[in-house]
Design a protein around this motif. Structure first.
Motif, PDB file in Angstrom:
ATOM      1  N   HIS A 238      54.048  43.153  29.670  1.00 25.37           N
ATOM      2  CA  HIS A 238      55.281  43.217  28.641  1.00 25.37           C
ATOM      3  C   HIS A 238      55.664  44.650  28.402  1.00 25.37           C
ATOM      4  O   HIS A 238      56.627  44.922  27.826  1.00 25.37           O
ATOM      5  N   GLY A 239      54.657  45.662  28.951  1.00 25.32           N
ATOM      6  CA  GLY A 239      54.792  46.976  28.735  1.00 25.32           C
ATOM      7  C   GLY A 239      54.511  47.327  27.112  1.00 25.32           C
ATOM      8  O   GLY A 239      54.832  48.330  26.536  1.00 25.32           O
ATOM      9  N   CYS A 240      53.470  46.615  26.684  1.00 23.66           N
ATOM     10  CA  CYS A 240      53.035  46.930  25.119  1.00 23.66           C
ATOM     11  C   CYS A 240      51.870  48.195  25.263  1.00 23.66           C
ATOM     12  O   CYS A 240      50.863  47.865  25.461  1.00 23.66           O
ATOM     13  N   ARG A 241      52.412  49.312  25.298  1.00 22.02           N
ATOM     14  CA  ARG A 241      51.634  50.506  25.257  1.00 22.02           C
ATOM     15  C   ARG A 241      51.263  51.246  23.937  1.00 22.02           C
ATOM     16  O   ARG A 241      50.246  51.812  23.933  1.00 22.02           O
ATOM     17  N   ASN A 242      52.403  51.145  23.224  1.00 26.57           N
ATOM     18  CA  ASN A 242      52.131  51.823  21.926  1.00 26.57           C
ATOM     19  C   ASN A 242      51.689  51.022  20.905  1.00 26.57           C
ATOM     20  O   ASN A 242      51.807  49.910  20.902  1.00 26.57           O
ATOM     21  N   THR A 243      51.045  51.555  19.676  1.00 26.26           N
ATOM     22  CA  THR A 243      50.347  50.858  18.737  1.00 26.26           C
ATOM     23  C   THR A 243      51.445  50.137  17.828  1.00 26.26           C
ATOM     24  O   THR A 243      52.499  50.521  17.673  1.00 26.26           O
ATOM     25  N   GLY A 244      51.127  49.031  17.648  1.00 24.60           N
ATOM     26  CA  GLY A 244      52.199  48.027  17.186  1.00 24.60           C
ATOM     27  C   GLY A 244      52.900  47.128  18.198  1.00 24.60           C
ATOM     28  O   GLY A 244      53.578  46.274  17.803  1.00 24.60           O
ATOM     29  N   ASP A 245      52.941  47.653  19.345  1.00 25.71           N
ATOM     30  CA  ASP A 245      53.900  46.842  20.525  1.00 25.71           C
ATOM     31  C   ASP A 245      53.113  45.333  20.396  1.00 25.71           C
ATOM     32  O   ASP A 245      51.921  45.371  20.397  1.00 25.71           O
TER      33      ASP A 245
END
Length: 472
Positions: A238-245
């Motif tokens: 999903h591309g969730c790389r940053n905090t909170g993604d």
């Protein structure tokens, strides 16, 4: 052009996926396997059937440069160290046979230790008590243990051992056993002693993206360069790389994960679990916060097996207003309640049935119940880590437009569904390829559902229904 294969070995099927270096990918093989229910609360798979399907998917991938394997996470088994032959069935993550063991450990105050070290509550969901059950109840396991020929672990370790000859697992899968110290990323002697599992017979733990060995299939020799839990693979995809993604996968169960970076966020009082999201060889682990709903698509498939509807196209839209607005609710606790309740005694329940309730009303309430349970998880997460206004989802239920819109309305957030829908396989293939520039490879075609106003406090009414299904 380089090509990379992902084997998504899930709860109901095994899927082979191939991704090329341009970012184009697709499913090349899909094989369903049996769901075995020996008695109430027991859920098993045939390990040889699973391995056979994994091999068929690898063969269907053709010539590839590397392979990654996504696994079920908490499902586990035992096998012979020399022959590789499985000596137990796979005890699936849904299996609840160790409830009495868990209850005893809780009464002894042992949960304080598992929360402090593994970050996990005591629950049959995790592998440790199931592995202990195998040792205690399968005579051959005890014989092989005495002979120094027993291997005990999660399904990924079984696959890797049989495919490459290496007895290893990855850090994401190991972190779901209740036997790993999250701070060190290694097996913990106190936790192993608690469950009665000899630490020395467990597989080596390696980073998610590292060298797991070489797979030999039909005179081809392919590097196995990634191993990961399916939900973490989906988070990566999903591309969730940053905090909170954050993402939610609506498969057999519904699993929400939010990236927390280097921080291990502990929130047992909210039913949320810290877990390893992934680790690249030579780099620190990335962590996530996890919240699970045990029954999602499985509840819908169950309803279909009962004859409440015939095909999924029938339930992509409903003429009636939401069932919850008519005081009809379904709690999808068919295998207990996960986050934020962690109540294995809870049972699936309809409440508000009347003589004019139709089969399609009941199905509509099931979809709503899954959405409301997902909302309970997201609400808990938002109290601990920032969650953006947009949440990416995938899985079978993401193909239902009515469900996606209802979820957006309940969460009051924009829901995006990426085209293709194979985010677990995509993430696994990317890990195998070693590509970390997600923006370059991401499929940007997606459908968005913006929230609309709900004219009834459905969350409050659903919460009442949940309270009535507990302690059954």
């Amino acid at each position: 052009m380089k090509r990379f294969a992902a084997i998504d070995q899930g709860t109901t099927s095994t899927r082979g996926y191939v991704l090329d270096e341009s970012g184009t990918g697709g499913i090349v093989c899909s094989r369903k396997h049996r769901q075995i229910y020996p008695q109430t609360g027991w859920v098993e798979h045939d390990p040889e059937e699973l391995l056979g399907n994994v091999l068929k998917c690898i063969e269907a991938a053709g010539v590839v440069d590397a392979i990654g394997i996504a696994n079920q996470g908490e499902s586990c088994l035992a096998w012979h160290a020399e022959t590789g032959e499985a000596i137990s069935p796979v005890l699936v993550w849904q299996d609840r046979r160790t409830e009495s063991t868990i209850a005893r450990l809780k009464s002894d105050g042992a949960e304080e230790l598992t929360l402090a070290k593994a970050g996990l509550p005591l629950d049959p969901y995790f592998s440790a008590s199931k592995l202990a059950w195998i040792l205690q109840n399968i005579p051959e396991a005890r014989i092989l243990l005495a002979q120094g020929k027993l291997r005990l672990g999660t399904t990924d370790a079984f696959f890797i051992d049989r495919l490459t000859g290496n007895y290893t697992t990855d850090i994401t899968t190991a972190s779901r056993t209740s036997l790993v110290n999250l701070e060190t990323g290694q097996w913990d002697s106190e936790l192993c002693d608690l469950f009665g599992i000899p630490l020395e017979i467990l597989p080596e733990i390696k980073p998610t993206m590292s060298d797991f060995g070489t797979v030999h299939v039909r005179e081809r020799h392919i590097r196995l360069t990634a191993c990961v839990v399916d939900q973490q693979a989906s988070l990566f995809g999903h591309g969730c790389r940053n905090t909170g993604d954050e993402k939610i996968t609506f498969g057999t169960g519904a699993f929400a994960l939010a990236t927390t970076g280097s921080a291990i966020v502990r929130a047992p009082e909210k039913g949320l679990l810290p877990t390893v999201a992934w680790q690249q060889s030579g780099k620190p682990a990335v962590f996530a916060l996890d919240g699970g709903v045990y029954s999602a698509a499985s509840a819908l498939n169950w309803a279909r097996s009962l004859g409440l509807f015939n095909n999924f196209a029938e339930i992509n839209a409903f003429d009636a207003p939401p069932a919850i607005s008519r005081n009809l609710a379904f709690v999808p606790a068919l295998t207990g309640l996960g986050c934020p309740h962690w109540d294995g005694s809870a049972a699936g329940m309809w409440i508000g049935l009347s003589l004019d309730t139709t089969a399609i009303n009941m199905v509509q309430s099931i979809l709503e119940g899954v959405a409301f349970r997902a909302a309970e998880v997201i609400d808990a997460m938002q109290q601990l880590t920032p969650v953006g206004q947009t949440i990416s989802i995938d899985g079978g239920l993401s193909n239902n437009p009515w469900f996606c819109q209802f979820l957006a309305d309940v969460l009051q957030k924009t829901i995006t569904v990426q085209s293709g829908g194979e985010l677990t396989a995509f993430g696994t293939a990317m890990m195998a390829a070693g590509h970390f520039n997600f923006n370059q490879m991401q499929n940007t075609q997606r459908i968005s559902y913006d929230p609309q106003a709900i004219h009834i406090d459905g969350k409050a009414l659903f919460s009442k229904a949940v309270s009535r299904c507990r302690n059954w």
